[in-house]
Design a protein around this motif. Structure first.
Motif, PDB file in Angstrom:
ATOM      1  N   LYS A  64      11.950  34.579  45.742  1.00 52.68           N
ATOM      2  CA  LYS A  64      13.058  35.524  45.923  1.00 52.68           C
ATOM      3  C   LYS A  64      13.555  36.051  44.574  1.00 52.68           C
ATOM      4  CE  LYS A  64      13.858  35.789  50.397  1.00 52.68           C
ATOM      5  NZ  LYS A  64      13.840  37.072  51.115  1.00 52.68           N
ATOM      6  N   TYR A  78      18.743  38.225  42.506  1.00 55.81           N
ATOM      7  CA  TYR A  78      18.852  36.994  43.299  1.00 55.81           C
ATOM      8  C   TYR A  78      19.242  35.835  42.397  1.00 55.81           C
ATOM      9  CZ  TYR A  78      17.486  33.224  46.505  1.00 55.81           C
ATOM     10  OH  TYR A  78      17.474  32.109  47.312  1.00 55.81           O
ATOM     11  N   ASN A  97      19.476  28.970  43.502  1.00 50.28           N
ATOM     12  CA  ASN A  97      20.440  28.084  44.150  1.00 50.28           C
ATOM     13  C   ASN A  97      19.764  26.795  44.596  1.00 50.28           C
ATOM     14  OD1 ASN A  97      19.116  28.710  46.718  1.00 50.28           O
ATOM     15  ND2 ASN A  97      20.114  30.710  46.523  1.00 50.28           N
ATOM     16  N   LYS A 108      18.500  25.968  47.422  1.00 49.77           N
ATOM     17  CA  LYS A 108      17.267  26.233  48.166  1.00 49.77           C
ATOM     18  C   LYS A 108      16.115  26.601  47.224  1.00 49.77           C
ATOM     19  CE  LYS A 108      18.726  25.673  52.442  1.00 49.77           C
ATOM     20  NZ  LYS A 108      18.136  24.701  53.384  1.00 49.77           N
ATOM     21  N   GLU A 162      11.346  32.215  53.036  1.00 44.31           N
ATOM     22  CA  GLU A 162      12.744  32.462  53.391  1.00 44.31           C
ATOM     23  C   GLU A 162      13.591  31.223  53.105  1.00 44.31           C
ATOM     24  OE1 GLU A 162      14.309  35.182  54.267  1.00 44.31           O
ATOM     25  OE2 GLU A 162      12.421  36.265  53.993  1.00 44.31           O
ATOM     26  N   PRO A 163      14.530  31.307  52.178  1.00 43.51           N
ATOM     27  CA  PRO A 163      15.347  30.146  51.814  1.00 43.51           C
ATOM     28  C   PRO A 163      16.031  29.466  53.000  1.00 43.51           C
ATOM     29  CG  PRO A 163      15.683  31.925  50.244  1.00 43.51           C
ATOM     30  CD  PRO A 163      14.843  32.495  51.347  1.00 43.51           C
ATOM     31  N   ASP A 164      16.479  30.245  53.971  1.00 42.08           N
ATOM     32  CA  ASP A 164      17.184  29.658  55.115  1.00 42.08           C
ATOM     33  C   ASP A 164      16.284  28.764  55.957  1.00 42.08           C
ATOM     34  OD1 ASP A 164      19.502  30.898  54.368  1.00 42.08           O
ATOM     35  OD2 ASP A 164      19.308  32.570  55.776  1.00 42.08           O
ATOM     36  N   ASN A 165      14.967  28.947  55.827  1.00 40.36           N
ATOM     37  CA  ASN A 165      14.023  28.130  56.593  1.00 40.36           C
ATOM     38  C   ASN A 165      13.688  26.815  55.894  1.00 40.36           C
ATOM     39  OD1 ASN A 165      13.880  30.159  58.526  1.00 40.36           O
ATOM     40  ND2 ASN A 165      12.037  31.086  57.658  1.00 40.36           N
ATOM     41  N   ARG A 166      14.101  26.685  54.650  1.00 35.12           N
ATOM     42  CA  ARG A 166      13.797  25.464  53.896  1.00 35.12           C
ATOM     43  C   ARG A 166      14.768  24.346  54.280  1.00 35.12           C
ATOM     44  NH1 ARG A 166      13.819  28.961  48.343  1.00 35.12           N
ATOM     45  NH2 ARG A 166      12.183  30.461  49.004  1.00 35.12           N
ATOM     46  N   SER A 169      17.216  20.949  53.797  1.00 32.08           N
ATOM     47  CA  SER A 169      18.138  20.504  52.751  1.00 32.08           C
ATOM     48  C   SER A 169      17.483  19.363  51.987  1.00 32.08           C
ATOM     49  CB  SER A 169      19.454  20.021  53.374  1.00 32.08           C
ATOM     50  OG  SER A 169      19.236  18.815  54.099  1.00 32.08           O
TER      51      SER A 169
END
Length: 449
Positions: free
Chosen positions: A91, A101, A104, A106, A166-170, A172
């Protein structure tokens, strides 16, 4: 920077890879994840994770060299940037309209995914191609390294999720730690304790170009130099386990017990859970992590992993863990239901004079669970549990006196034990106590007439 006898992870893998078993690889991966978890727990994003600045000292992972955020966002040294392309969140390379970007947590997860692959292969990612703009474009378009033959499916699945575009799919970092730990525990139930300061070199943070870390550095130094924090965590965990033991030993109503536990410690649950993930060197720590997994406290409910943790702690003679092993076998939670093994687990506790085990043994004899029905044995074990303060055992003992099961009928003793249960906090016994008092009064009236 502290000396690391194994050098960088990159060098360590180069020199030792052929001698590493999958247990060793899982151990390295687990330590790496724990180290990153410690950072994220302190609200620190590393931004520069790669095998050149992950160090190995006496087979222990240490993280060094913080501050890529400064270098990527302000430096003109593109040579350095291209040298670590495979580890950087794709990203970061996206074309933006004035809003670049920001790396962060992620982004660290992405780097962890690449490092997990590197641990599995012993090779640098994309070692046969130039680290240039062409590689940037290929990675940005979701090209990744292929899995190495004989890599466990769970491990491949984990690092694939970590390096998702996609960071949201990674996942925690806590999820990564939990999943690595679960796989590691299958082959080695004893996991070394990993303290935050075992995995971070504070001097590296000080020397970093990232000046924005100054406040966090001061907080980390307090953690590193003070023994009060780990001591206070241990004390808190011990208090929670003692509280749980007392509630169960008295056999209070399940819902009441869980409410009491959550009410007393709810403000600390997240902090405690995160700490437990990287501190598993004492039976209380192992048990409480299992307890959180069992009831889904601060994590998804996972009875199978809870059972593994309880089994681990029970082998260290942890009484509550032995009790929960019995419960898992009794109800088939996280393991195949087995009444005989459940009975054996409770009997071990009962023989050590603990009420929670004595009550369950009495219950199993009474209900003919995993053992032949024997009312005299049920009475004996209920009596022992009642004398040791178990509130439900008091009621069951009173009921056996009332019905003459395993002993002679005795309304006075039945009333005595129900009254004891009520007076010690079991208000559910009040209704039956009132009925018994009415029965006795009617008998007394009949005698008078």
């Amino acid at each position: 920077m502290e000396y690391a006898d194994g050098g960088s992870l990159r060098n360590y893998l180069k020199e030792n890879f052929n001698n590493l078993t999958w247990e060793n690889k899982y151990d390295l991966a687990y330590q790496l994840a724990c180290a990153v978890s410690c950072l994220h727990g302190e609200a620190i994003v590393h931004r520069d994770l790669h095998s050149g600045n992950v160090l190995v000292h006496q087979n222990k992972i240490k993280i060094a060299d913080f501050g890529l955020s400064k270098r990527i966002e302000e430096s003109s040294q593109k040579k350095y940037l291209f040298g670590i392309i495979p580890y950087i969140d794709p990203k970061k390379f996206a074309i933006s309209n004035g809003n670049p970007y920001s790396l962060n947590e992620k982004s660290d997860i992405y780097s962890v995914g690449v490092l997990l692959w590197e641990i599995s292969s012993g090779q640098l990612p994309f070692k046969d191609v130039d680290y240039d703009i062409c590689l940037v474009l290929r990675i940005f378009k979701d090209q990744r390294e292929k899995s190495v033959e004989d890599t466990p499916d769970e491990y491949v699945k984990l690092y694939t999720e970590c390096w998702d575009g996609e960071p949201d799919n990674r996942p925690s970092i806590n999820d990564v730690v939990q999943r690595l730990r679960a796989n590691l525990s299958r082959s080695r139930m004893e996991i070394d304790n990993l303290k935050p300061n075992d995995n971070m070199d504070l001097n590296c943070i000080k020397n970093s170009a990232h000046g924005g870390l100054s406040r966090i550095i001061q907080d980390l130094e307090k953690i590193n130099t003070s023994e009060n924090i780990p001591t206070s965590k241990k004390k808190l965990v011990d208090e929670i386990v003692e509280f749980i033991f007392k509630e169960i030993d008295e056999e209070k109503n399940q819902e009441t017990r869980e409410r009491h536990i959550l009410d007393n410690f709810n403000n600390n649950n997240t902090e405690i859970y995160n700490w437990l993930l990287t501190n598993q060197n004492e039976p209380n720590f192992i048990f409480l992590l299992g307890y959180f997994q069992y009831y889904g406290i601060e994590t998804d409910e996972n009875k199978k992993e809870a059972f593994n943790l309880f089994k681990n702690a029970s082998e260290k003679n942890h009484i509550l863990a032995q009790y929960y092993v019995g419960l898992c076998y009794e109800f088939g939670n996280g393991v195949v239901k087995n009444d005989k093994l459940a009975f054996d687990s409770f009997k071990k506790i009962a023989d050590k004079e603990y009420a929670l085990g004595q009550f369950k043994v009495g219950y199993f004899y009474y209900k003919e669970i995993g053992i032949k029905k024997n009312l005299k044995e049920a009475f004996t074990w209920y009596e022992k549990a009642a004398q040791n303060g178990n509130l439900i055992a008091m009621c069951n003992l009173g009921l056996m006196y009332k019905n003459g099961e395993g002993t002679n009928k005795d309304i006075d003793k039945a009333i005595y034990w129900y009254k004891e249960s009520v007076e010690k906090g079991n208000q559910d016994a009040q209704k039956t106590l009132n009925k018994l008092l009415k029965i006795k009064n009617r008998k007394n009236l009949c005698k008078v007439n």
